[in-house]
Design a protein around this motif. Sequence first.
Motif, PDB file in Angstrom:
ATOM      1  N   LEU A   6       3.211  -0.642   0.342  1.00 40.10           N
ATOM      2  CA  LEU A   6       2.117  -1.345  -0.157  1.00 40.10           C
ATOM      3  C   LEU A   6       1.136  -0.605  -0.723  1.00 40.10           C
ATOM      4  O   LEU A   6       0.608   0.347   0.014  1.00 40.10           O
ATOM      5  CB  LEU A   6       1.410  -2.081   1.087  1.00 40.10           C
ATOM      6  N   GLY A   7       0.936  -0.864  -1.873  1.00 38.41           N
ATOM      7  CA  GLY A   7      -0.285   0.059  -2.554  1.00 38.41           C
ATOM      8  C   GLY A   7      -0.207  -0.249  -4.085  1.00 38.41           C
ATOM      9  O   GLY A   7       0.654  -1.053  -4.613  1.00 38.41           O
ATOM     10  N   SER A   8      -1.071   0.540  -4.828  1.00 38.65           N
ATOM     11  CA  SER A   8      -1.271   0.503  -6.366  1.00 38.65           C
ATOM     12  C   SER A   8      -0.211   1.031  -6.956  1.00 38.65           C
ATOM     13  O   SER A   8       0.001   0.766  -8.410  1.00 38.65           O
ATOM     14  CB  SER A   8      -2.626   0.871  -6.579  1.00 38.65           C
ATOM     15  N   GLY A   9       0.483   1.889  -6.637  1.00 34.17           N
ATOM     16  CA  GLY A   9       1.533   2.654  -7.339  1.00 34.17           C
ATOM     17  C   GLY A   9       1.082   3.956  -7.526  1.00 34.17           C
ATOM     18  O   GLY A   9       1.650   4.435  -8.389  1.00 34.17           O
ATOM     19  N   CYS A  10       0.168   4.374  -6.868  1.00 35.10           N
ATOM     20  CA  CYS A  10      -0.586   5.798  -7.117  1.00 35.10           C
ATOM     21  C   CYS A  10       0.483   6.846  -6.501  1.00 35.10           C
ATOM     22  O   CYS A  10       1.576   6.773  -5.927  1.00 35.10           O
ATOM     23  CB  CYS A  10      -1.896   6.163  -6.317  1.00 35.10           C
ATOM     24  N   LYS A  11      -0.067   8.190  -6.735  1.00 32.16           N
ATOM     25  CA  LYS A  11       0.844   9.188  -6.367  1.00 32.16           C
ATOM     26  C   LYS A  11       1.301   9.358  -4.881  1.00 32.16           C
ATOM     27  O   LYS A  11       2.428   9.477  -4.429  1.00 32.16           O
ATOM     28  CB  LYS A  11       0.199  10.514  -6.791  1.00 32.16           C
ATOM     29  N   LYS A  12       0.493   8.960  -3.956  1.00 34.98           N
ATOM     30  CA  LYS A  12       0.515   8.944  -2.650  1.00 34.98           C
ATOM     31  C   LYS A  12       1.480   7.575  -2.020  1.00 34.98           C
ATOM     32  O   LYS A  12       2.531   7.975  -1.244  1.00 34.98           O
ATOM     33  CB  LYS A  12      -0.488   8.670  -1.824  1.00 34.98           C
ATOM     34  N   CYS A  13       1.564   6.796  -2.814  1.00 33.65           N
ATOM     35  CA  CYS A  13       2.465   5.519  -2.680  1.00 33.65           C
ATOM     36  C   CYS A  13       3.729   5.946  -3.094  1.00 33.65           C
ATOM     37  O   CYS A  13       4.786   5.509  -2.149  1.00 33.65           O
ATOM     38  CB  CYS A  13       2.131   4.336  -3.564  1.00 33.65           C
ATOM     39  N   LEU A  14       3.958   6.475  -4.189  1.00 26.51           N
ATOM     40  CA  LEU A  14       5.337   7.092  -4.610  1.00 26.51           C
ATOM     41  C   LEU A  14       5.910   8.023  -3.511  1.00 26.51           C
ATOM     42  O   LEU A  14       7.082   8.013  -3.276  1.00 26.51           O
ATOM     43  CB  LEU A  14       5.148   7.745  -5.889  1.00 26.51           C
ATOM     44  N   ALA A  15       5.094   8.953  -3.286  1.00 28.43           N
ATOM     45  CA  ALA A  15       5.502  10.090  -1.891  1.00 28.43           C
ATOM     46  C   ALA A  15       6.073   9.132  -0.722  1.00 28.43           C
ATOM     47  O   ALA A  15       7.227   9.502  -0.099  1.00 28.43           O
ATOM     48  CB  ALA A  15       4.284  11.124  -1.811  1.00 28.43           C
ATOM     49  N   LEU A  16       5.379   8.059  -0.550  1.00 27.51           N
ATOM     50  CA  LEU A  16       5.683   7.457   0.839  1.00 27.51           C
ATOM     51  C   LEU A  16       7.012   6.667   0.665  1.00 27.51           C
ATOM     52  O   LEU A  16       7.863   6.681   1.463  1.00 27.51           O
ATOM     53  CB  LEU A  16       4.520   6.590   1.328  1.00 27.51           C
ATOM     54  N   GLU A  17       7.265   6.194  -0.542  1.00 25.03           N
ATOM     55  CA  GLU A  17       8.488   5.617  -0.917  1.00 25.03           C
ATOM     56  C   GLU A  17       9.402   6.423  -0.777  1.00 25.03           C
ATOM     57  O   GLU A  17      10.700   6.111  -0.292  1.00 25.03           O
ATOM     58  CB  GLU A  17       8.185   5.027  -2.190  1.00 25.03           C
ATOM     59  N   GLU A  18       9.352   7.635  -1.352  1.00 24.44           N
ATOM     60  CA  GLU A  18      10.397   8.628  -1.297  1.00 24.44           C
ATOM     61  C   GLU A  18      10.796   9.152   0.001  1.00 24.44           C
ATOM     62  O   GLU A  18      11.979   9.210   0.359  1.00 24.44           O
ATOM     63  CB  GLU A  18      10.116   9.542  -2.178  1.00 24.44           C
ATOM     64  N   ASN A  19       9.652   9.064   0.835  1.00 28.28           N
ATOM     65  CA  ASN A  19       9.904   9.324   2.299  1.00 28.28           C
ATOM     66  C   ASN A  19      10.611   8.512   2.919  1.00 28.28           C
ATOM     67  O   ASN A  19      11.470   8.659   3.996  1.00 28.28           O
ATOM     68  CB  ASN A  19       8.622  10.049   2.998  1.00 28.28           C
ATOM     69  N   ALA A  20      10.174   7.237   2.788  1.00 33.23           N
ATOM     70  CA  ALA A  20      11.005   6.036   3.449  1.00 33.23           C
ATOM     71  C   ALA A  20      12.308   6.168   3.195  1.00 33.23           C
ATOM     72  O   ALA A  20      13.192   5.849   4.377  1.00 33.23           O
ATOM     73  CB  ALA A  20      10.077   4.917   2.990  1.00 33.23           C
ATOM     74  N   LYS A  21      12.854   6.144   1.882  1.00 31.50           N
ATOM     75  CA  LYS A  21      14.112   6.311   1.411  1.00 31.50           C
ATOM     76  C   LYS A  21      14.929   7.220   2.251  1.00 31.50           C
ATOM     77  O   LYS A  21      16.041   7.180   2.858  1.00 31.50           O
ATOM     78  CB  LYS A  21      14.234   6.537  -0.074  1.00 31.50           C
ATOM     79  N   ALA A  22      14.228   8.564   2.124  1.00 32.28           N
ATOM     80  CA  ALA A  22      14.908   9.790   3.104  1.00 32.28           C
ATOM     81  C   ALA A  22      15.260   9.345   4.482  1.00 32.28           C
ATOM     82  O   ALA A  22      16.263   9.798   5.010  1.00 32.28           O
ATOM     83  CB  ALA A  22      14.354  10.790   2.552  1.00 32.28           C
ATOM     84  N   ALA A  23      14.138   8.886   5.027  1.00 31.76           N
ATOM     85  CA  ALA A  23      14.414   8.510   6.522  1.00 31.76           C
ATOM     86  C   ALA A  23      15.158   7.568   6.654  1.00 31.76           C
ATOM     87  O   ALA A  23      15.871   7.709   7.777  1.00 31.76           O
ATOM     88  CB  ALA A  23      12.774   8.119   7.024  1.00 31.76           C
ATOM     89  N   ALA A  24      15.440   6.602   5.775  1.00 32.05           N
ATOM     90  CA  ALA A  24      16.350   5.480   6.252  1.00 32.05           C
ATOM     91  C   ALA A  24      17.693   6.097   6.144  1.00 32.05           C
ATOM     92  O   ALA A  24      18.717   5.891   6.886  1.00 32.05           O
ATOM     93  CB  ALA A  24      16.187   4.306   5.148  1.00 32.05           C
ATOM     94  N   ASP A  25      17.920   6.926   4.998  1.00 29.12           N
ATOM     95  CA  ASP A  25      19.377   7.756   4.825  1.00 29.12           C
ATOM     96  C   ASP A  25      19.710   8.552   6.007  1.00 29.12           C
ATOM     97  O   ASP A  25      20.792   8.623   6.552  1.00 29.12           O
ATOM     98  CB  ASP A  25      19.445   8.535   3.595  1.00 29.12           C
ATOM     99  N   ALA A  26      18.712   9.359   6.676  1.00 29.36           N
ATOM    100  CA  ALA A  26      18.732  10.181   7.529  1.00 29.36           C
ATOM    101  C   ALA A  26      18.844   9.553   8.933  1.00 29.36           C
ATOM    102  O   ALA A  26      19.824   9.936   9.509  1.00 29.36           O
ATOM    103  CB  ALA A  26      17.503  11.296   7.771  1.00 29.36           C
ATOM    104  N   ALA A  27      18.523   8.238   8.922  1.00 30.36           N
ATOM    105  CA  ALA A  27      18.750   7.502  10.270  1.00 30.36           C
ATOM    106  C   ALA A  27      20.009   6.672  10.259  1.00 30.36           C
ATOM    107  O   ALA A  27      20.666   6.246  11.153  1.00 30.36           O
ATOM    108  CB  ALA A  27      17.354   6.457  10.320  1.00 30.36           C
TER     109      ALA A  27
END
Length: 75
Positions: A6-27
């Motif tokens: 959830l967010g406006s699409g800012c730099k932090k939102c994009l970073a959280l998205e990438e981290n979430a994808k990586a976490a799901a893959d790692a799990a």
Amino acid sequence: MIIKILGSGCKKCLALEENAKAAADAAGKQAEVIKVTDFAEIAGYGVMSTPALVVDDKVLSMGKVLTSAEIELLL
């Protein structure tokens, strides 16, 4: 599993998205990652600060960018 960022699409939102994808893959979990930028929908989750992480309609984090390791622990 459905992960929403959830967010406006800012730099932090994009970073959280990438981290979430990586976490799901790692799990080893299959996850659909969805970006939510509609502020009415974001407010519907009770989120007042973004970015926020929602997994299966449960708000797990708001207002900070979690690392992929932190997200993996929450999954």
